[in-house]
Design a protein around this motif. Structure first.
Motif, PDB file in Angstrom:
ATOM      1  N   VAL A 161      -5.478   5.638  -6.312  1.00 51.42           N
ATOM      2  CA  VAL A 161      -5.539   4.195  -6.116  1.00 51.42           C
ATOM      3  C   VAL A 161      -4.485   3.805  -5.077  1.00 51.42           C
ATOM      4  N   GLN A 162      -4.903   3.032  -4.113  1.00 52.49           N
ATOM      5  CA  GLN A 162      -3.960   2.545  -3.103  1.00 52.49           C
ATOM      6  C   GLN A 162      -4.161   1.055  -2.912  1.00 52.49           C
ATOM      7  N   LEU A 163      -3.052   0.353  -2.873  1.00 52.85           N
ATOM      8  CA  LEU A 163      -3.057  -1.070  -2.587  1.00 52.85           C
ATOM      9  C   LEU A 163      -2.136  -1.291  -1.406  1.00 52.85           C
ATOM     10  N   GLN A 164      -2.700  -1.762  -0.319  1.00 51.21           N
ATOM     11  CA  GLN A 164      -1.937  -1.900   0.924  1.00 51.21           C
ATOM     12  C   GLN A 164      -1.799  -3.372   1.265  1.00 51.21           C
ATOM     13  N   ALA A 165      -0.594  -3.892   1.079  1.00 57.79           N
ATOM     14  CA  ALA A 165      -0.336  -5.303   1.361  1.00 57.79           C
ATOM     15  C   ALA A 165       0.119  -5.492   2.802  1.00 57.79           C
ATOM     16  N   SER A 166      -0.270  -6.605   3.369  1.00 60.33           N
ATOM     17  CA  SER A 166       0.149  -6.943   4.725  1.00 60.33           C
ATOM     18  C   SER A 166       0.193  -8.456   4.870  1.00 60.33           C
ATOM     19  N   GLY A 167       0.812  -8.915   5.952  1.00 56.85           N
ATOM     20  CA  GLY A 167       0.822 -10.341   6.237  1.00 56.85           C
ATOM     21  C   GLY A 167       2.113 -11.052   5.916  1.00 56.85           C
ATOM     22  N   GLY A 168       3.081 -10.354   5.368  1.00 55.85           N
ATOM     23  CA  GLY A 168       4.350 -11.006   5.094  1.00 55.85           C
ATOM     24  C   GLY A 168       5.079 -11.325   6.392  1.00 55.85           C
ATOM     25  N   LEU A 195      -5.434  -4.722   0.643  1.00 58.65           N
ATOM     26  CA  LEU A 195      -6.621  -3.875   0.729  1.00 58.65           C
ATOM     27  C   LEU A 195      -6.547  -2.813  -0.353  1.00 58.65           C
ATOM     28  N   ALA A 196      -7.570  -2.733  -1.168  1.00 65.46           N
ATOM     29  CA  ALA A 196      -7.591  -1.789  -2.284  1.00 65.46           C
ATOM     30  C   ALA A 196      -8.555  -0.646  -2.003  1.00 65.46           C
ATOM     31  N   SER A 197      -8.179   0.531  -2.457  1.00 71.62           N
ATOM     32  CA  SER A 197      -9.066   1.683  -2.375  1.00 71.62           C
ATOM     33  C   SER A 197      -8.862   2.530  -3.615  1.00 71.62           C
ATOM     34  N   GLY A 198      -9.885   3.314  -3.926  1.00 71.13           N
ATOM     35  CA  GLY A 198      -9.789   4.181  -5.093  1.00 71.13           C
ATOM     36  C   GLY A 198     -10.093   3.510  -6.407  1.00 71.13           C
TER      37      GLY A 198
END
Length: 115
Positions: A1-8, A22-25
């Protein structure tokens, strides 16, 4: 499982920022997604959640200013932050909760609001 945050990033008081995660897995459409934040010297706190049925919940401190929404086709959850205040400064974390109750966290995204 990967959760990739961006935009800060950095914003002035009264300004806006949008976070993405963005979530995967995972079976994204089945999971509840949430945003949490942790300010220096404070405990991590819930900011907003959105269920698989798009039912939303907000902390009182952000109601009327923040909006959480999801794009299932992109496996992405967003946090639109408007009318930012200096007290919104924190590291923001994305979390997913599966239908079996397992929790997964992403790495945080720094949000800094200057007065």
């Amino acid at each position: 499982v990967q959760l990739q945050a961006s935009g800060g990033g950095l914003a002035q008081a009264g300004g806006s920022l949008r976070l993405s995660c963005l979530a995967s897995g995972i079976i994204f459409t089945a999971n509840t997604m949430g945003w949490y934040r942790q300010a220096p010297g404070k405990q991590r706190e819930l900011v907003a959640t959105i269920s698989s049925a798009r039912v939303t919940y907000y902390a009182d401190s952000v109601k009327g200013r923040f909006a959480v929404f999801r794009d299932n086709a992109k496996s992405t959850v967003y946090l639109q932050m408007n009318r930012l205040k200096p007290e919104d400064t924190a590291v923001y974390y994305c979390k997913t909760t599966t239908i079996t109750g397992e929790n997964y966290w992403g790495k945080g995204a720094q949000v800094t609001v200057s007065s």
